[in-house]
Design a protein around this motif. Structure first.
Motif, PDB file in Angstrom:
ATOM      1  N   LYS A   5       0.881  -1.163   0.000  1.00 18.04           N
ATOM      2  CA  LYS A   5       0.000   0.000   0.000  1.00 18.04           C
ATOM      3  C   LYS A   5       0.924   1.221   0.000  1.00 18.04           C
ATOM      4  O   LYS A   5       1.601   1.485   0.987  1.00 18.04           O
ATOM      5  CB  LYS A   5      -0.909  -0.010   1.227  1.00 18.04           C
ATOM      6  CG  LYS A   5      -1.955  -1.107   1.169  1.00 18.04           C
ATOM      7  CD  LYS A   5      -2.686  -1.291   2.479  1.00 18.04           C
ATOM      8  CE  LYS A   5      -3.514  -0.123   2.863  1.00 18.04           C
ATOM      9  NZ  LYS A   5      -4.261  -0.352   4.134  1.00 18.04           N
ATOM     10  N   ARG A   6       0.957   1.888  -1.119  1.00 16.09           N
ATOM     11  CA  ARG A   6       1.869   3.012  -1.294  1.00 16.09           C
ATOM     12  C   ARG A   6       1.468   4.216  -0.453  1.00 16.09           C
ATOM     13  O   ARG A   6       0.283   4.525  -0.302  1.00 16.09           O
ATOM     14  CB  ARG A   6       1.936   3.421  -2.767  1.00 16.09           C
ATOM     15  CG  ARG A   6       2.507   2.369  -3.674  1.00 16.09           C
ATOM     16  CD  ARG A   6       3.995   2.275  -3.496  1.00 16.09           C
ATOM     17  NE  ARG A   6       4.535   1.272  -4.396  1.00 16.09           N
ATOM     18  CZ  ARG A   6       5.665   0.658  -4.200  1.00 16.09           C
ATOM     19  NH1 ARG A   6       6.402   0.931  -3.142  1.00 16.09           N
ATOM     20  NH2 ARG A   6       6.087  -0.240  -5.047  1.00 16.09           N
ATOM     21  N   GLY A  18       3.064   0.796   3.302  1.00 13.76           N
ATOM     22  CA  GLY A  18       2.565  -0.192   4.246  1.00 13.76           C
ATOM     23  C   GLY A  18       2.199  -1.476   3.523  1.00 13.76           C
ATOM     24  O   GLY A  18       2.523  -1.660   2.347  1.00 13.76           O
ATOM     25  N   SER A  19       1.508  -2.356   4.215  1.00 12.39           N
ATOM     26  CA  SER A  19       1.113  -3.621   3.594  1.00 12.39           C
ATOM     27  C   SER A  19      -0.382  -3.833   3.751  1.00 12.39           C
ATOM     28  O   SER A  19      -1.005  -3.297   4.667  1.00 12.39           O
ATOM     29  CB  SER A  19       1.869  -4.797   4.209  1.00 12.39           C
ATOM     30  OG  SER A  19       1.400  -5.072   5.502  1.00 12.39           O
ATOM     31  N   GLY A  20      -0.915  -4.628   2.859  1.00 12.19           N
ATOM     32  CA  GLY A  20      -2.322  -4.960   2.928  1.00 12.19           C
ATOM     33  C   GLY A  20      -2.582  -6.296   2.267  1.00 12.19           C
ATOM     34  O   GLY A  20      -1.830  -6.726   1.394  1.00 12.19           O
ATOM     35  N   LYS A  21      -3.622  -6.956   2.691  1.00 10.17           N
ATOM     36  CA  LYS A  21      -3.992  -8.234   2.103  1.00 10.17           C
ATOM     37  C   LYS A  21      -4.429  -7.983   0.670  1.00 10.17           C
ATOM     38  O   LYS A  21      -5.182  -7.060   0.388  1.00 10.17           O
ATOM     39  CB  LYS A  21      -5.113  -8.882   2.906  1.00 10.17           C
ATOM     40  CG  LYS A  21      -5.431 -10.288   2.473  1.00 10.17           C
ATOM     41  CD  LYS A  21      -6.422 -10.919   3.435  1.00 10.17           C
ATOM     42  CE  LYS A  21      -6.690 -12.359   3.107  1.00 10.17           C
ATOM     43  NZ  LYS A  21      -7.243 -12.589   1.787  1.00 10.17           N
ATOM     44  N   SER A  45       1.856  -9.550   2.362  1.00 10.20           N
ATOM     45  CA  SER A  45       0.984  -9.833   3.493  1.00 10.20           C
ATOM     46  C   SER A  45       1.121 -11.270   3.979  1.00 10.20           C
ATOM     47  O   SER A  45       1.038 -12.215   3.200  1.00 10.20           O
ATOM     48  CB  SER A  45      -0.473  -9.580   3.086  1.00 10.20           C
ATOM     49  OG  SER A  45      -1.341 -10.019   4.096  1.00 10.20           O
ATOM     50  N   ARG A  46       1.283 -11.421   5.257  1.00 12.33           N
ATOM     51  CA  ARG A  46       1.332 -12.748   5.874  1.00 12.33           C
ATOM     52  C   ARG A  46       0.024 -13.493   5.636  1.00 12.33           C
ATOM     53  O   ARG A  46       0.013 -14.707   5.440  1.00 12.33           O
ATOM     54  CB  ARG A  46       1.596 -12.566   7.370  1.00 12.33           C
ATOM     55  CG  ARG A  46       1.662 -13.832   8.152  1.00 12.33           C
ATOM     56  CD  ARG A  46       1.914 -13.473   9.589  1.00 12.33           C
ATOM     57  NE  ARG A  46       2.112 -14.657  10.397  1.00 12.33           N
ATOM     58  CZ  ARG A  46       2.033 -14.648  11.705  1.00 12.33           C
ATOM     59  NH1 ARG A  46       1.778 -13.523  12.337  1.00 12.33           N
ATOM     60  NH2 ARG A  46       2.228 -15.746  12.385  1.00 12.33           N
ATOM     61  N   GLU A  47      -1.073 -12.774   5.636  1.00  9.45           N
ATOM     62  CA  GLU A  47      -2.389 -13.388   5.492  1.00  9.45           C
ATOM     63  C   GLU A  47      -2.619 -14.011   4.114  1.00  9.45           C
ATOM     64  O   GLU A  47      -3.518 -14.829   3.960  1.00  9.45           O
ATOM     65  CB  GLU A  47      -3.493 -12.352   5.769  1.00  9.45           C
ATOM     66  CG  GLU A  47      -3.562 -11.892   7.206  1.00  9.45           C
ATOM     67  CD  GLU A  47      -2.460 -10.908   7.591  1.00  9.45           C
ATOM     68  OE1 GLU A  47      -2.200 -10.766   8.795  1.00  9.45           O
ATOM     69  OE2 GLU A  47      -1.849 -10.282   6.702  1.00  9.45           O
ATOM     70  N   ASN A  48      -1.833 -13.632   3.117  1.00  9.57           N
ATOM     71  CA  ASN A  48      -1.991 -14.161   1.763  1.00  9.57           C
ATOM     72  C   ASN A  48      -1.158 -15.406   1.483  1.00  9.57           C
ATOM     73  O   ASN A  48      -1.311 -16.021   0.423  1.00  9.57           O
ATOM     74  CB  ASN A  48      -1.560 -13.115   0.730  1.00  9.57           C
ATOM     75  CG  ASN A  48      -2.598 -12.064   0.465  1.00  9.57           C
ATOM     76  OD1 ASN A  48      -2.302 -10.880   0.588  1.00  9.57           O
ATOM     77  ND2 ASN A  48      -3.793 -12.454   0.086  1.00  9.57           N
ATOM     78  N   GLN A  49      -0.284 -15.794   2.370  1.00 11.78           N
ATOM     79  CA  GLN A  49       0.710 -16.808   2.052  1.00 11.78           C
ATOM     80  C   GLN A  49       0.116 -18.190   1.753  1.00 11.78           C
ATOM     81  O   GLN A  49       0.547 -18.866   0.826  1.00 11.78           O
ATOM     82  CB  GLN A  49       1.758 -16.904   3.163  1.00 11.78           C
ATOM     83  CG  GLN A  49       2.542 -15.620   3.358  1.00 11.78           C
ATOM     84  CD  GLN A  49       3.242 -15.141   2.107  1.00 11.78           C
ATOM     85  OE1 GLN A  49       3.866 -15.920   1.384  1.00 11.78           O
ATOM     86  NE2 GLN A  49       3.150 -13.847   1.826  1.00 11.78           N
ATOM     87  N   TRP A  68       9.366 -10.810   1.580  1.00 13.57           N
ATOM     88  CA  TRP A  68       9.544  -9.439   1.136  1.00 13.57           C
ATOM     89  C   TRP A  68       9.195  -8.442   2.235  1.00 13.57           C
ATOM     90  O   TRP A  68       8.204  -8.592   2.933  1.00 13.57           O
ATOM     91  CB  TRP A  68       8.672  -9.270  -0.100  1.00 13.57           C
ATOM     92  CG  TRP A  68       8.636  -7.960  -0.775  1.00 13.57           C
ATOM     93  CD1 TRP A  68       9.678  -7.115  -0.997  1.00 13.57           C
ATOM     94  CD2 TRP A  68       7.493  -7.361  -1.367  1.00 13.57           C
ATOM     95  NE1 TRP A  68       9.262  -6.017  -1.690  1.00 13.57           N
ATOM     96  CE2 TRP A  68       7.921  -6.131  -1.941  1.00 13.57           C
ATOM     97  CE3 TRP A  68       6.156  -7.719  -1.489  1.00 13.57           C
ATOM     98  CZ2 TRP A  68       7.060  -5.279  -2.616  1.00 13.57           C
ATOM     99  CZ3 TRP A  68       5.301  -6.862  -2.153  1.00 13.57           C
ATOM    100  CH2 TRP A  68       5.754  -5.662  -2.712  1.00 13.57           C
ATOM    101  N   TRP A  69       9.977  -7.408   2.388  1.00 16.03           N
ATOM    102  CA  TRP A  69       9.771  -6.290   3.294  1.00 16.03           C
ATOM    103  C   TRP A  69       9.339  -6.707   4.685  1.00 16.03           C
ATOM    104  O   TRP A  69      10.129  -7.202   5.457  1.00 16.03           O
ATOM    105  CB  TRP A  69       8.763  -5.312   2.720  1.00 16.03           C
ATOM    106  CG  TRP A  69       9.241  -4.407   1.648  1.00 16.03           C
ATOM    107  CD1 TRP A  69      10.412  -4.500   0.959  1.00 16.03           C
ATOM    108  CD2 TRP A  69       8.540  -3.296   1.122  1.00 16.03           C
ATOM    109  NE1 TRP A  69      10.468  -3.517   0.030  1.00 16.03           N
ATOM    110  CE2 TRP A  69       9.344  -2.760   0.103  1.00 16.03           C
ATOM    111  CE3 TRP A  69       7.321  -2.715   1.391  1.00 16.03           C
ATOM    112  CZ2 TRP A  69       8.950  -1.653  -0.629  1.00 16.03           C
ATOM    113  CZ3 TRP A  69       6.938  -1.616   0.657  1.00 16.03           C
ATOM    114  CH2 TRP A  69       7.756  -1.084  -0.337  1.00 16.03           C
TER     115      TRP A  69
END
Length: 158
Positions: A5-6, A18-21, A45-49, A68-69
Motif C-alpha cells: 500500500k503506497r 505499508g502492507s495490505g492483504k 501480506s502474511r495473510e496471503n501466504q 519481502w519487506w
C-alpha cells in the motif's frame, strides 16, 4: 511483488509504504490466461501466504519466492518457509534480496540461511524417523535447487 500500500504515511517518503492483504483473483486469472508466460511472485501480506501456496500447486507457470519487506522477520520467515515446503515441497525459492543497501542484504541472509537450514533439518529428520535413507548427495541436490537450481529450471522450462 504484490501487497504494498503506497504512501500510507507520505511524510516518510520512500519509507512510508505499508502492507495490505491482496485479492489474488487477478493473479489466478493472469496465470490461467497466460500459461506460456512465467511469473515470479512474492507477497507482502502474511495473510496471503497460504492462498499463494495453493495457487502455486495449481499453476506450473508460477514460481513463489522469498520473504519481502515486512515478511522479513525471522519468526515470519520460519513460518512461511515451513508452510511453503509443506505445501509445495522444495519447488520454491526460499529467499531473495530486495535490499536497497548492502547492510540489509547481509543481515537478511544471515538469519534466512539459518532458518532455511533449520527447517530442512527438521524435515529431513521426519523422513529419517519413518525409515527414509538420506544421502549427502540428496541434501546437496536439495540445497542447490533451493538456492538457484529451481530458478534456473523454471526459466528454462525443465
Amino acid at each position: 511483488m504484490i501487497g504494498v500500500k503506497r504512501a500510507v504515511n507520505p511524510q516518510l517518503q520512500m519509507a512510508g509504504d505499508g502492507s495490505g492483504k491482496a485479492d489474488l483473483t487477478s493473479l489466478e486469472t493472469l496465470l490461467r490466461e497466460n500459461p506460456d508466460n512465467k511469473f515470479l511472485v512474492t507477497l507482502l501480506s502474511r495473510e496471503n501466504q497460504h492462498e499463494l501456496c495453493v495457487i502455486g500447486r495449481k499453476f506450473k507457470n508460477l514460481m513463489i519466492f522469498g520473504c519481502w519487506w515486512f515478511m522479513n522477520n525471522p519468526s515470519v520467515i520460519e513460518e512461511i518457509t515451513r508452510e511453503r515446503i509443506e505445501l509445495l515441497g522444495l519447488s520454491v525459492i526460499p529467499q531473495h534480496s530486495d535490499a536497497r543497501i548492502l547492510d540489509q542484504l547481509v543481515y537478511k541472509w544471515i538469519h534466512s540461511r539459518q532458518i532455511i537450514a533449520d527447517v530442512l533439518v527438521e524435515k529431513y529428520q521426519t523422513l529419517l524417523d519413518v525409515g527414509w535413507t538420506l544421502t549427502s548427495s540428496e541434501v546437496e541436490r536439495d540445497v542447490n535447487n533451493l538456492f538457484g537450481g529451481n530458478f534456473d529450471r523454471f526459466l528454462n522450462g525443465n
